[in-house]
Design a protein around this motif. Structure first.
Motif, PDB file in Angstrom:
ATOM      1  N   ALA A   1       3.345   9.333   1.568  1.00  0.00           N
ATOM      2  CA  ALA A   1       4.616   8.622   1.449  1.00  0.00           C
ATOM      3  C   ALA A   1       4.334   7.144   1.661  1.00  0.00           C
ATOM      4  O   ALA A   1       3.630   6.774   2.605  1.00  0.00           O
ATOM      5  CB  ALA A   1       5.609   9.119   2.495  1.00  0.00           C
ATOM      6  N   SER A   2       4.838   6.302   0.765  1.00  0.00           N
ATOM      7  CA  SER A   2       4.650   4.865   0.908  1.00  0.00           C
ATOM      8  C   SER A   2       6.006   4.170   1.071  1.00  0.00           C
ATOM      9  O   SER A   2       7.008   4.591   0.490  1.00  0.00           O
ATOM     10  CB  SER A   2       3.893   4.276  -0.282  1.00  0.00           C
ATOM     11  OG  SER A   2       4.675   4.315  -1.455  1.00  0.00           O
ATOM     12  N   PHE A   3       6.001   3.106   1.859  1.00  0.00           N
ATOM     13  CA  PHE A   3       7.205   2.334   2.137  1.00  0.00           C
ATOM     14  C   PHE A   3       6.859   0.840   2.029  1.00  0.00           C
ATOM     15  O   PHE A   3       5.772   0.420   2.427  1.00  0.00           O
ATOM     16  CB  PHE A   3       7.706   2.553   3.565  1.00  0.00           C
ATOM     17  CG  PHE A   3       7.861   3.978   3.988  1.00  0.00           C
ATOM     18  CD1 PHE A   3       9.113   4.580   4.020  1.00  0.00           C
ATOM     19  CD2 PHE A   3       6.759   4.728   4.405  1.00  0.00           C
ATOM     20  CE1 PHE A   3       9.270   5.884   4.448  1.00  0.00           C
ATOM     21  CE2 PHE A   3       6.907   6.046   4.826  1.00  0.00           C
ATOM     22  CZ  PHE A   3       8.162   6.632   4.845  1.00  0.00           C
ATOM     23  N   ILE A   4       7.789   0.061   1.522  1.00  0.00           N
ATOM     24  CA  ILE A   4       7.703  -1.388   1.636  1.00  0.00           C
ATOM     25  C   ILE A   4       8.987  -1.859   2.324  1.00  0.00           C
ATOM     26  O   ILE A   4      10.095  -1.640   1.805  1.00  0.00           O
ATOM     27  CB  ILE A   4       7.528  -2.078   0.280  1.00  0.00           C
ATOM     28  CG1 ILE A   4       6.216  -1.633  -0.380  1.00  0.00           C
ATOM     29  CG2 ILE A   4       7.553  -3.592   0.444  1.00  0.00           C
ATOM     30  CD1 ILE A   4       5.991  -2.214  -1.769  1.00  0.00           C
ATOM     31  N   PHE A   5       8.824  -2.447   3.490  1.00  0.00           N
ATOM     32  CA  PHE A   5       9.947  -2.966   4.265  1.00  0.00           C
ATOM     33  C   PHE A   5       9.915  -4.487   4.194  1.00  0.00           C
ATOM     34  O   PHE A   5       8.850  -5.098   4.175  1.00  0.00           O
ATOM     35  CB  PHE A   5       9.851  -2.512   5.718  1.00  0.00           C
ATOM     36  CG  PHE A   5       9.860  -1.022   5.909  1.00  0.00           C
ATOM     37  CD1 PHE A   5      11.044  -0.305   5.837  1.00  0.00           C
ATOM     38  CD2 PHE A   5       8.676  -0.325   6.155  1.00  0.00           C
ATOM     39  CE1 PHE A   5      11.060   1.078   6.003  1.00  0.00           C
ATOM     40  CE2 PHE A   5       8.686   1.045   6.337  1.00  0.00           C
ATOM     41  CZ  PHE A   5       9.883   1.763   6.264  1.00  0.00           C
TER      42      PHE A   5
END
Length: 207
Positions: A201-205
């Motif tokens: 799972a990848s996230f960009i915050f």
């Protein structure tokens, strides 16, 4: 053995062992970041430098941090770019980074070994400039629910490394509680993962 001892032990073969999760993370990170440009990047948990080479190409300066000196030793052999500085440090304690000193922080396959996500997001927020991004790519919790952990083999022995289960909502809630906004979320499969749960799972915050 604790997490640091395990990765110290693993460092000698980390790049050579068959590891679909590691390989997928490298491809995903390159796909998501390769066309971007940043003045200052901090990589927390750089390991043997599998993503550090890419970061040296998209960042004017890179600080690559890991708590295992032997992992950083391997990274230094691999990454010769003059714009990269390596530091041995524990990211679960206050980072040796000035406030608002980076416009991108990268963290890959690290947070499963960290119990307190909120502290990591708090330090990331403190360290990023306004509008800076925090990129996170982790083992998908669906895999954790099945009992998957980072592990390596020595002969017939398998060492599983201590890990904490973090749900998707745990990442998002920790980010929002510390002032971040979710910009991008994706799930990823390796080509050998047919009919299996997502591997990453990848996230960009964004601050």
């Amino acid at each position: 053995m604790n997490v640091k001892e395990a990765y110290t032990n693993w460092s000698s073969t980390y790049d050579l062992d068959r590891n679909l999760t590691r390989d997928l993370d490298e491809r995903v990170t390159r796909d998501l970041l390769k066309n971007l440009h940043y003045k200052s990047i901090i990589e927390i948990g750089c390991g043997t430098g599998k993503n550090t080479s890419l970061l040296s190409q998209i960042g004017e300066k890179v600080l690559a941090i890991d708590f295992a000196e032997s992992m950083i030793g391997k990274a230094k052999e691999k990454v010769k770019s003059t714009n990269v500085i390596f530091e041995v440090a524990d990211i679960t304690k206050q980072w040796h980074c000035e406030e608002q000193s980076a416009d991108l922080i990268v963290c890959c396959l690290v947070l499963e070994h960290v119990k307190n996500l909120s502290f990591i997001f708090s330090e990331a927020y403190r360290t990023l400039v306004s509008g800076g991004r925090f990129y996170v790519c982790e083992l998908h919790p669906f895999r954790q629910y099945e009992g998957t952990k980072a592990n390596f083999h020595r002969g017939e022995n398998t060492t599983e490394i201590q890990a904490f289960v973090h749900h998707i909502s745990d990442f998002i809630n920790a980010a929002e509680a510390n002032g971040f906004t979710l910009e991008n979320f994706k799930e990823w499969w390796h080509e050998e993962d047919k009919n299996k749960p997502p591997r990453l799972a990848s996230f960009i915050f964004v601050k």
